[in-house]
Write an enzyme that holds these catalytic residues in place. Structure first.
Site, mmCIF file in Angstrom:
data_model
loop_
_atom_site.group_PDB
_atom_site.id
_atom_site.type_symbol
_atom_site.label_atom_id
_atom_site.label_comp_id
_atom_site.label_asym_id
_atom_site.label_seq_id
_atom_site.Cartn_x
_atom_site.Cartn_y
_atom_site.Cartn_z
ATOM 1 N N HIS A 112 0.887 -1.175 0.075
ATOM 2 C CA HIS A 112 0.108 0.135 0.039
ATOM 3 C C HIS A 112 0.993 1.399 -0.037
ATOM 4 O O HIS A 112 2.085 1.037 0.391
ATOM 5 C CB HIS A 112 -0.854 0.081 1.312
ATOM 6 N N THR A 114 12.432 -10.329 1.445
ATOM 7 C CA THR A 114 12.584 -8.788 0.970
ATOM 8 C C THR A 114 13.241 -8.273 -0.072
ATOM 9 O O THR A 114 13.267 -7.317 -0.382
ATOM 10 C CB THR A 114 12.758 -8.037 2.394
ATOM 11 N N LYS A 115 14.261 -9.122 -0.253
ATOM 12 C CA LYS A 115 15.313 -8.803 -1.553
ATOM 13 C C LYS A 115 15.532 -9.826 -2.472
ATOM 14 O O LYS A 115 15.233 -11.123 -2.178
ATOM 15 C CB LYS A 115 16.503 -8.102 -1.047
ATOM 16 N N LYS A 144 23.093 -21.192 2.534
ATOM 17 C CA LYS A 144 23.994 -22.280 1.881
ATOM 18 C C LYS A 144 23.915 -22.238 0.507
ATOM 19 O O LYS A 144 23.011 -21.839 -0.138
ATOM 20 C CB LYS A 144 23.443 -23.824 2.417
#
Length: 167
Positions: free
Chosen positions: A90, A137-138, A155
């Site tokens: 949002h 998040t990335k 790993k």
């Protein structure tokens, strides 16, 4: 055009019946052209691009698939129960609007375990395994096992060797 025989072979006739009843008779996710579990939500399904007939986003119990900014899914991808793919956040200054971002891109041979959350604009390259409960998040490169909140590399993996064309 949907190849029904592939769907039946992959899911099985008797497993397909409850999905059919929920989607076609009780109108749960009825606009989605693939089988969706009655406890899952798939929104903006037209913005989902799949490289193969599976995976079925929303097929496993408790999944939330929101494709406002688009979701691209490669071949041989596994989505566990409770997976959340959220392609739009949002707007922080107007909650009634969604912020623009790039689509979520999940490469070939990826596995998102149970209760994984993938946030807007994330790109997972080929053969990324995401541990249960991770919040991604990335973006991440190929051949890695990631996990945690926020997700990080746990790993490095060798290249995927499994049979991608089994179905």
């Amino acid at each position: 055009m949907v190849n029904l025989s592939k769907h039946i072979k992959y899911i099985g006739v008797f497993k397909r019946i409850p999905y059919f009843i929920a989607q076609r008779m009780f109108l749960v996710n009825f606009r989605v052209p693939w089988p969706v579990h009655w406890s899952s939500i798939v929104s903006n399904h037209k913005n989902i691009k799949r490289a193969d007939f599976r995976p079925y986003p929303g097929f496993m119990p408790g999944q939330y698939i929101q494709a406002i900014n688009g979701i691209e899914i490669g071949k041989n991808v596994r989505l566990g129960p409770g997976v959340k793919l959220i392609s739009a956040s949002h707007d922080l200054n107007d909650y009634s609007k969604h912020a623009n971002s790039g689509p979520i891109v999940i490469g070939d041979n990826c596995w998102l375990s149970a209760d994984v959350v993938v946030l807007p604009g994330v790109v997972l390259q080929e053969h990324v395994v995401v541990g249960a409960g991770a919040v991604v998040t990335k973006s991440f490169g190929p051949n890695v096992l990631i996990g945690g909140n926020p997700a990080k590399v746990i790993k490095y993996l060798p290249s995927y060797v499994g049979d991608q064309d089994k179905w």
